[in-house]
Design an enzyme around this catalytic site. Structure first.
Site, PDB file in Angstrom:
ATOM      1  CG  HIS A 361      -1.843  -0.977   1.270  1.00 46.59           C
ATOM      2  ND1 HIS A 361      -3.275  -0.833   0.711  1.00 46.59           N
ATOM      3  CD2 HIS A 361      -2.013  -2.210   1.628  1.00 46.59           C
ATOM      4  CE1 HIS A 361      -4.103  -1.965   0.984  1.00 46.59           C
ATOM      5  NE2 HIS A 361      -3.161  -2.890   1.395  1.00 46.59           N
ATOM      6  CE  LYS A 552      -6.066  14.118   0.431  1.00 46.29           C
ATOM      7  NZ  LYS A 552      -6.443  12.661  -0.157  1.00 46.29           N
ATOM      8  NE  ARG A 553      -3.155   9.993  10.093  1.00 49.62           N
ATOM      9  CZ  ARG A 553      -2.929   8.981  11.110  1.00 49.62           C
ATOM     10  NH1 ARG A 553      -3.768   8.078  11.243  1.00 49.62           N
ATOM     11  NH2 ARG A 553      -1.696   8.880  11.741  1.00 49.62           N
ATOM     12  CE  LYS A 558      -1.981  10.943   3.101  1.00 48.33           C
ATOM     13  NZ  LYS A 558      -2.857   9.876   2.228  1.00 48.33           N
ATOM     14  CB  THR A 660     -10.198   5.000  -1.038  1.00 47.91           C
ATOM     15  OG1 THR A 660      -9.428   5.361   0.327  1.00 47.91           O
ATOM     16  CG2 THR A 660      -9.190   3.710  -1.452  1.00 47.91           C
ATOM     17  CE  LYS A 664     -13.692   5.891   1.343  1.00 51.07           C
ATOM     18  NZ  LYS A 664     -12.742   6.059   2.245  1.00 51.07           N
TER      19      LYS A 664
HETATM   20  C1  26W Z   1       3.292   2.344  10.920  1.00 56.44           C
HETATM   21  C2  26W Z   1       3.030   1.194  10.028  1.00 56.44           C
HETATM   22  C3  26W Z   1       2.308   1.532   9.027  1.00 56.44           C
HETATM   23  C4  26W Z   1       2.591   1.817   7.726  1.00 56.44           C
HETATM   24  C5  26W Z   1       1.747   2.184   6.720  1.00 56.44           C
HETATM   25  C6  26W Z   1       0.835   1.658   9.099  1.00 56.44           C
HETATM   26  C7  26W Z   1      -0.143   1.891   8.113  1.00 56.44           C
HETATM   27  C8  26W Z   1       0.347   2.176   7.056  1.00 56.44           C
HETATM   28  C9  26W Z   1      -0.647   2.115   5.944  1.00 56.44           C
HETATM   29  C10 26W Z   1      -0.150   1.330   4.689  1.00 56.44           C
HETATM   30  C11 26W Z   1      -0.807   3.513   5.469  1.00 56.44           C
HETATM   31  C12 26W Z   1      -2.016   3.405   4.449  1.00 56.44           C
HETATM   32  O1  26W Z   1      -3.096   3.813   4.800  1.00 56.44           O
HETATM   33  N1  26W Z   1      -1.760   3.595   3.107  1.00 56.44           N
HETATM   34  C13 26W Z   1      -2.970   3.835   2.504  1.00 56.44           C
HETATM   35  O2  26W Z   1      -3.507   2.733   1.624  1.00 56.44           O
HETATM   36  C14 26W Z   1      -4.571   3.229   1.027  1.00 56.44           C
HETATM   37  C15 26W Z   1      -5.283   1.657   0.441  1.00 56.44           C
HETATM   38  O3  26W Z   1      -4.671   1.355  -0.350  1.00 56.44           O
HETATM   39  C16 26W Z   1      -4.323   3.783  -0.129  1.00 56.44           C
HETATM   40  O4  26W Z   1      -5.298   4.303  -0.828  1.00 56.44           O
HETATM   41  C17 26W Z   1      -3.385   5.136   0.063  1.00 56.44           C
HETATM   42  O5  26W Z   1      -2.922   5.621  -1.080  1.00 56.44           O
HETATM   43  C18 26W Z   1      -2.340   4.749   0.971  1.00 56.44           C
HETATM   44  O6  26W Z   1      -1.669   5.790   1.469  1.00 56.44           O
END
Ligand code: 26W
Length: 818
Positions: A361, A552-553, A558, A660, A664
């Site tokens: 991701h 978004k975060r 971003k 995503t 939406k």
């Molecule tokens: C701390 C470890 C960690 C690292 C990455 C926790 C969580 C993450 C996630 C991968 C962050 C995340 O939410 N990524 C997002 O995933 C979405 C679903 O595929 C994408 O649409 C976003 O672009 C992506 O940033």
């Protein structure tokens, strides 16, 4: 999609009201006359659950006894949102609920409002997992979601008087939570630590401690599919409820220490969403839920068998690894097969690699998890041995293929220097059958950059599945007005289970009365949001301004800072009289920052203070406003997205894996201003370039600039609007004269600007001009918005799941349910 039985659709509203009365009386012991909305909520949830139970057991039985391979979606996060309205809709009791609530003397809204939102995820990845379990059930695919039932979800965000983010614990379980059912009989033991010994040539792991994993089951009702899957979230408990010895010595506090330690494993969700910290507790969480899930799947598919033949396991279930967080499952399944079932290495490896698939991701290299070998060795010594052997075997294979030593070193799963590290993304790629990215561009970049060495050696392993979102929650429930209009336009409501039907709206984009109706829907949604925000946050919002949202975060890549700098530039233009023609706008931000991410938190502070200064400035009144509601979550998304006209997707090209939110918004009739990044590329392709506001550097431009000594200052000097905006931040305009507050941001913009917001600023301002011109022609704008809705059916998570079925899982819905 086949429509199966719509369960209990024949029930009347009064009958449903009676069921609710019964729950209230016999389950809760509450009299209707003294019931609060929260009591009614619990009763309705109980009544809905009863309607799901038969389909739930039938689905499970069909899954276990049939020949359709199931899917185990392993994810550390499931950001499911509130459950009640979704369950009512999916099971077909939404209208009955409307009537029952009235009969019982409550408004639907107050009952729904009593539900606490489970925040068991950080952002996109967790929400995606929730959309996917919804679609799996709606398509009738047998599936488990496997994850963690955190006692504390993502923190609740507040802003202090200085506009800074303050994190508060998310006590989501303080009231009755009627959805999760703890199934103690299906508990699993999960062990940690200790040592590995050889006994007569047999390898034995002697762990030092164990915890009990208790599954808490959530029913996942498919949309009118007659199927109900399980989301099984594990909770850690202690086996040593109480240390009697310590208690007898009257060391009361010490007596509960083991219990506290064990329960800590699932106590809290880590709020970091891109830079993983190599924290021991996090690895404990990962192993905890994955080990419990693997054992659970074996117990489920081989019921009552003491020593089943697991060579057929990959035909029973395949596990999808949602990012690297569950990747420790690969050595765990190897360990189970080798040590608990006695298979030889090659057989175990064959079973394992056929069972797992991995979804990546991210594109940020620092977001790929790496665990120190030392830590894994301490917590999971047997797994470290297995990883070592996987790596050795992998390297042998590479050598046999004639791969050169340098490339092999780059590809090692377990690095061999003084401080060995385990690269989880590499382990996932080697230990499974498929690797996928989450949008076309992202998958391409994974192949060409992030996992290039691997895609050269295993080209067939790599594929793409573009993300999707569930239309039930994000269109039907979030936007009932638009949904009714769509249904009217198409003459059917079957689009909710077959979103490509939205295409049928395209001709209506040129129908004057449909255009007008569409405009009325948007306007009504804007008024609703203004009312909601007034009540919830005390905001005053003018629904006759353009609603422009960036939610978004908070992340540097971003580029919320690009947006806020543009807002500041517009503010300055209003002040100096050069913005005669500026279109009145309300700019919304919603974003949580990781608690340890200083730059992100400072950006939040800046946005809040820009909002404050603009509000206090009478020169700007009615022309520009910034609104930053705190604690962006699913509920807020469901309110804001339907009211938004312009959606900001402005990440640096090549950094947002998919996004995503963009899907939406498009489905709710917002136009996107965006870069060629993630799924923006595919959205633009589908809705048409003329209905998408594209700007900015592309991936190749970014690479070129990185290669050639990127200098942000040159862009600042070239655009006086940018220079002015930065000056205002630097000179204390947004910090009551204090020039130090934003110094780290200013200095980053001028000297580093890793994500090239400065380079994209001018293009961003230019496209805003074009946006305003289009918006002034409301007919043209709404036409484009309708075409966005009509052409976004592809972004249903039902389509994503179909792609996973075809490209990766090679399974199908259960046979017809009768
Ligand atoms: C701390 C470890 C960690 C690292 C990455 C926790 C969580 C993450 C996630 C991968 C962050 C995340 O939410 N990524 C997002 O995933 C979405 C679903 O595929 C994408 O649409 C976003 O672009 C992506 O940033």
């Amino acid at each position: 999609m086949t429509e199966v039985t719509a369960p209990k659709a024949s029930l009347s509203g009064s009958e449903f009201a009676n069921e609710i009365r019964n729950k209230l009386k016999y389950q809760q012991g509450v009299e209707l006359s003294s019931a609060t909305p929260a009591d009614i909520y619990v009763a309705v949830a109980g009544a809905v659950r009863d309607h799901l139970v038969d389909s739930w057991s039938r689905t499970r039985n069909d899954m276990v006894s049939g020949n359709t391979k199931a899917v185990g979606y392993l994810s550390a996060e499931f950001l499911i949102g509130k459950q009640l309205s979704n369950a009512l809709l999916n099971v077909g009791l939404d209208e009955q609920f409307a009537q029952a609530a009235k009969e019982l003397g409550f408004s639907q809204a107050e009952v729904l409002a009593a539900e606490r939102e489970p925040g068991l995820g950080n952002g996109g990845l967790g929400r995606l997992a929730a959309c996917y379990v919804d679609s799996l059930a709606s398509l009738g695919v047998p599936a488990f979601g496997y994850g963690i039932r955190y006692r504390y979800g993502i923190f609740r965000q507040e802003f202090d008087d200085a506009g800074r983010q303050v994190e508060k614990p998310d006590y989501w379980l303080t009231e009755e939570e009627p959805w999760g059912h703890a199934d103690y009989q299906r508990s699993q033991r999960v062990s940690f630590g200790g040592e590995v010994v050889e006994n007569d040539g047999v390898t034995v792991w002697k762990p030092a401690w164990s915890v009990r994993a208790v599954p808490v089951d959530y029913m996942v009702p498919g949309y009118r599919s007659g199927r109900v899957n399980t989301l099984r979230l594990w909770e850690s408990r202690s086996y040593d409820e109480f240390d009697l010895g310590a208690f007898n010595r009257s060391e009361y506090m010490e007596a509960v220490i083991p219990q506290v330690d064990a329960e800590n494993i699932t106590k809290i969700l880590y709020p970091e969403d891109s830079t993983p910290q190599g924290k021991r507790l996090r690895l404990e969480q990962q192993y905890f839920f994955v080990a419990a899930s693997i054992h659970d799947a074996i117990a489920t598919f081989y019921p009552g068998e003491d020593h089943p033949d697991l060579r057929g396991f990959p035909e029973k279930i395949c596990f999808q690894l949602n990012d690297t967080h569950p990747v420790i499952g690969i050595p765990e399944l190897m360990r189970v097969l080798l040590d608990e079932y006695g298979y030889d290495w090659d057989t175990a490896w064959d079973i394992t690699t056929r069972t797992f698939n991995y979804t990546c991701h991210t594109l940020l290299p620092e977001a790929l998890e790496v665990w120190s070998g030392e830590l894994i060795g301490e917590l999971l010594p047997r797994h470290l041995q297995i990883i070592d052997r996987i790596d050795a075997q992998f390297v042998e294979g590479l050598q046999a293929k004639g791969i050169d030593g340098e490339q092999i070193d780059r590809m090692r799963i377990l690095t061999r220097d003084g401080n060995p590290q385990v690269r989880m993304a590499f382990l996932a790629t080697v230990g499974g059958s498929h690797v996928n990215g989450v949008a076309e561009l992202h998958s391409q970049l994974l192949r060409d950059v992030t996992l290039k060495d691997f895609s050269e050696v295993f080209p067939d392993r790599f594929t793409n599945v573009t993300n999707g979102v569930t239309p039930r929650r994000f269109v039907r429930l979030a936007n009932p007005r638009l949904s009714a209009l769509i249904t009217e336009g198409l003459g059917t409501d079957s689009w909710m289970a077959d979103l490509e039907q939205l295409q049928g709206l395209a001709p209506l984009a040129d129908d004057a009365s449909f255009l007008e109706r569409f405009a009325e829907v948007k306007q009504a949604n804007k008024r609703d949001f203004a009312d909601f925000a007034a009540a919830r946050y005390g905001f005053s919002i003018d629904p006759n301004t353009m609603f422009d949202s960036m939610v978004k975060r908070l992340h540097e890549y971003k580029r919320q800072s690009l947006k806020i700098l543009a807002v500041i530039a517009q503010y300055a233009a209003i002040k100096d009289g050069s913005a005669e023609n500026l279109l009145p706008r309300t700019v919304f931000f919603g974003a949580k920052a990781a608690p340890g991410y200083a730059m992100a938190k400072l950006t939040i502070r800046l946005i809040n203070n820009v909002a404050r200064v603009i509000d206090q400035d009478p020169d700007v009144a009615g022309r520009l406003q910034v609104r930053f509601p705190e604690n962006y979550n699913i509920e807020l998304a469901e309110h804001l997205i339907p009211a938004t006209e312009l959606d900001e997707q402005i990440s640096q090209a090549g950094k947002e894996a998919s996004g995503t939110g963009n899907m939406k918004f498009a489905l709710n009739g917002a136009l996107t201003v965006g870069t060629l990044d993630g799924a923006n590329v595919e959205i633009r392709e589908r809705v048409g370039a003329e209905n998408f506001f594209l700007f900015g550097l592309e991936v190749e431009d970014v690479d070129r600039l990185y290669a050639g000594n990127y200098n942000p200052m040159s862009y600042v000097q070239a655009d006086p609007r940018l220079k002015k905006a930065i000056d205002l931040v630097a000179n204390g305009t947004f910090s009551e004269g204090d020039r130090d507050v934003y110094a780290p941001l200013v200095s980053d913009w001028l000297t580093k600007d890793y994500f090239m917001a400065m380079a994209d600023f001018t293009a961003y301002m230019d496209i805003q001009q074009e946006i305003e011109d289009t918006y002034r022609d409301q007919k043209a704008w709404n036409r484009s918005a309708i075409l966005n809705v009509a052409n976004s059916g592809y972004f249903s998570s039902d389509r994503s799941i179909q792609d996973y079925l075809d490209r990766i899982w090679h399974t199908a819905p259960l046979p017809e349910n009768n």
